[in-house]
Design an enzyme around this catalytic site. Structure first.
Site, PDB file in Angstrom:
ATOM      1  CG  HIS A 149      -2.153  -0.888   1.005  1.00 33.40           C
ATOM      2  ND1 HIS A 149      -2.130  -2.015   0.233  1.00 33.40           N
ATOM      3  CD2 HIS A 149      -3.412  -0.823   1.508  1.00 33.40           C
ATOM      4  CE1 HIS A 149      -3.314  -2.610   0.273  1.00 33.40           C
ATOM      5  NE2 HIS A 149      -4.116  -1.902   1.029  1.00 33.40           N
ATOM      6  CG  HIS A 199      -6.187  -0.140  -2.136  1.00 30.58           C
ATOM      7  ND1 HIS A 199      -6.863   0.862  -2.803  1.00 30.58           N
ATOM      8  CD2 HIS A 199      -6.980  -0.477  -1.083  1.00 30.58           C
ATOM      9  CE1 HIS A 199      -8.010   1.112  -2.187  1.00 30.58           C
ATOM     10  NE2 HIS A 199      -8.104   0.313  -1.146  1.00 30.58           N
ATOM     11  CD  GLU A 327     -12.837  -4.801   3.183  1.00 21.85           C
ATOM     12  OE1 GLU A 327     -12.219  -4.102   2.349  1.00 21.85           O
ATOM     13  OE2 GLU A 327     -12.594  -4.784   4.391  1.00 21.85           O
ATOM     14  CB  CYS A 345     -14.363   3.469   1.299  1.00 23.85           C
ATOM     15  SG  CYS A 345     -13.632   4.255   2.749  1.00 23.85           S
ATOM     16  CB  CYS A 423     -10.811   3.030   4.871  1.00 22.94           C
ATOM     17  SG  CYS A 423      -9.457   1.867   4.798  1.00 22.94           S
TER      18      CYS A 423
END
Length: 657
Positions: A149, A199, A327, A345, A423
């Site tokens: 990330h 990501h 997710e 998000c 997040c």
């Protein structure tokens, strides 16, 4: 780099996209939205600032700012948190930047500048910024793109720097992030290191950096990351073979490339797959890049993916990503209600993607889903006191079965004060703070109205300033009063006609106009010199809707909507066992506005039947249950969970099958 890559100059690819307004020129004063927007500066920013500084007892610590202090050599200690913990601060900074656009705050600006100084101190000499790798594994920079990330975190910091530069004119933070972006360009383009973000996020941030600096290499870097995905041997599967990967992330063994949308080249992807937030951030960047690089194939891919997402994989609330595991998206029409994920998000990402397509295509139909996501999921993610949050947004909740270590452990019956992986709270914050960017577009001679939110605004159309004042009590009332003032004729106003509106009336200076041009769901009005008063009246009533017959979880059920608002039943109004309620869809719906309820909201009441409880010991029996009549009250989904912990239900069983 793709040889077809060019920088868009306007005209040859499509007409120039519609521009976002300047936030400082939009002053929102809206009954529905004020109760949320006013929380941004008054409550949410200070509350999250305290969390970032580990000042609140009983709330899961962030350690985010302390990580920067340690990385800068200003204090001792060890890194704490997720690998992307830096993004909590980045999104907070972005929200602060937006808030300063509509309300000056010297103390808040000083806090921002101190954080910029701190980030600069934590920056490596070559430009690198990431407290996790600085403190935990400096030798592993850019070696774990799958889940490290670094690039995702860099993207959020870039977005914050661009936002602050546009609002304040200060360029220190911008230059700090340009130095980091230059390093990434050097590594992945000049030196040719393979790979792309696990990501996605930096891609859309790099486009923003290009827009404010004019430096084409940032656009080139963004395009490189997008164009590499799905090409040749999958990078992440190759990366896993390295000796360091599973030492850090053993949970990602047997990696599915579709999880990060790297299973196919992006132009060949026909369905939305994988992690919903990663997907929508990537799609947003794809739309930007399709415009700037005049890539028709890339734009076509965006349209195909949008269609699949909104017509086959989106909840009625605007939620996306139905699987609690990873997710992610699953398959067409798989939309379970009581164990879905629908991360807040992800709906923010949907809104970002739809806004881009609307601006490029000059087509307001994309805003039907954008509006739905903003009015339902994004607002439901925030408590009305601004101090607790939903990460997950189900459409049905029975608190006793929201148990840890079960398939529903991700579903919460109450909003949480904070999260270890946080997040969503700062993402909601930055979205509310930038709401003005969703209300309008403009081009050289036209102001486009996308959302019906009371405000006063100014727009520079070529050399002419147009003032727009909008007054409305939407979505509870369907009348919109617009006053547009211009010193010369030739400018226009374009008003979005939502998909849920079958009939509408427009009066201009008291004259009922019937033959106005309507194109791509915008109705166009020529403005005369001086003041034009426009009344836009929509025919919108509460009604039941049925799901597509392929949505198995919603068969024999209806949902209650009015305009963009989805309504739900709560236990506090209707008693428990909400799944035992049956409604005749021909029943009369009574709309009311309750001033004392949750700061003033519209409610809908109707008669229904409910299975009666009876004393019985057997789990199953042969006797048909008796039913009682009751009056149900439905409230907007956005407001659920603000009174008492209890059941909630969106899809209601109906009797007249």
């Amino acid at each position: 780099m793709n040889e077809s890559y060019v920088i868009h100059q306007g005209g040859s690819f499509t007409e120039d996209r519609l521009a976002l307004p300047k936030l400082k020129n939009i002053k929102i004063d809206d009954f529905f939205w004020n109760k949320y927007i006013q929380l941004v500066t008054d409550v949410i920013i200070p509350y999250q600032w305290d969390i970032l500084n580990d000042r609140l007892e009983g709330v899961e610590t962030s350690h985010c700012i302390e990580n920067f202090h340690i990385a800068a050599g200003l204090s001792d200690g060890e890194f704490y948190g997720a690998v992307f913990q830096d993004t909590d601060l980045a999104k907070w900074l972005e929200a602060v930047a937006y808030s300063l656009a509509y309300e000056a705050n010297d103390a808040l600006e000083a806090d921002f500048d101190r954080m910029v100084d701190l980030i600069e101190k934590a920056q490596w000499e070559d430009g690198y910024i990431n407290t996790y790798y600085t403190l935990k594994a400096p030798e592993l920079r850019f070696t774990n793109l799958q889940e490290g990330h670094e690039l995702y975190t860099a993207g959020h910091l870039i977005e914050a720097a661009v936002a602050y530069y546009l609002v304040s004119g200060k360029d220190k933070f911008l230059r700090i992030m340009m130095k980091f972006a230059d390093l990434i360009y050097e590594v992945f383009v000049v030196k040719g290191q393979e790979g792309y973000p696990g990501h996605q996020e930096i891609e859309l941030a790099l486009v923003k950096l290009y827009e404010v600096t004019g430096q084409k290499k940032y656009l080139e870097l963004a395009y490189t990351f997008i164009d590499r995905r799905g090409q040749g041997d999958n990078y992440f599967l190759e990366e896993e073979k390295g000796s360091n990967f599973f030492r850090i992330f053993p949970e990602f063994k047997d990696y599915d490339p579709a999880y990060s949308q790297s299973h196919l080249p992006v132009k060949n992807q026909l369905t939305v797959e994988g992690h919903a937030v990663r997907a929508t951030y990537m799609y947003s960047a794809m739309a930007d890049l399709a415009y700037y690089t005049e890539d028709d194939d890339l734009l076509k891919a965006c349209e195909i993916l949008w269609d699949n997402m909104t017509n086959k994989r989106m909840y009625i609330t605007g939620g996306i990503g139905s699987s609690g595991l990873l997710e992610r998206f699953t398959t067409d029409y798989d939309l379970p209600n009581d164990d879905n994920y629908s991360e807040t998000c992800a709906s923010i990402g949907l809104a970002l993607f739809g806004r881009r397509l609307a601006s490029i295509k000059k087509d307001a139909s994309y805003y039907d889903a954008v509006e739905k996501a903003l009015y339902n999921v994004v607002l439901a993610g925030l408590a009305m006191d601004g101090k607790s949050f939903f990460y997950v947004n189900p459409l049905e909740v029975w608190p006793p079965n929201c148990l840890n270590r079960t398939s529903k452990e991700h579903v919460k019956a109450e909003r949480q004060e904070w999260f270890g992986v946080a997040c969503c709270p700062p993402n909601i914050n930055r979205t509310l703070a930038s709401l003005g960017e969703y209300i309008y577009f403009n081009d050289k001679d036209t102001v486009y109205i996308n959302l019906f939110i009371s405000n006063e605004s100014q727009f520079s159309l070529e050399e002419e300033t147009v003032e727009v004042n909008m007054e409305t009590n939407f979505p509870y009332d369907n009348k919109v009063k617009i006053r547009a003032k211009t010193s010369k004729s030739g400018n226009r106003l374009a008003i979005r006609v939502p998909g849920y509106v079958e009939k509408y009336d427009i009066l201009v200076n008291g004259q009922d106009l019937k033959d106005l041009e309507c194109m791509n769901h915008y109705v166009y009005i020529d403005l005369s010199e001086g003041l034009s008063e426009i009344d836009f009246v929509m025919d919108v009533e509460a009604h039941f809707v049925y799901a597509n017959s392929r949505v198995r979880d919603d068969q024999g059920k209806v949902a209650l909507v009015k305009g963009p608002l989805v309504y739900c039943l709560e236990e506090v109004d209707n008693g428990d066992n909400l799944t035992g309620i049956y409604v005749d869809t021909d029943v009369e719906l009574e709309e009311s506005f309750e001033d004392e309820l949750l700061g003033g909201i519209g409610t809908i009441t109707f008669k229904a039947k409910k299975i009666m409880k009876r004393d019985e010991e057997s789990l199953y029996h042969r006797c048909k249950p008796e039913m009682e009549t009751l009056e149900c009250k439905a409230v907007p989904y956005s407001h659920w969970g603000n009174r008492a912990k209890g059941e909630m239900l969106v899809w209601i069983k109906y009797l007249n099958v």
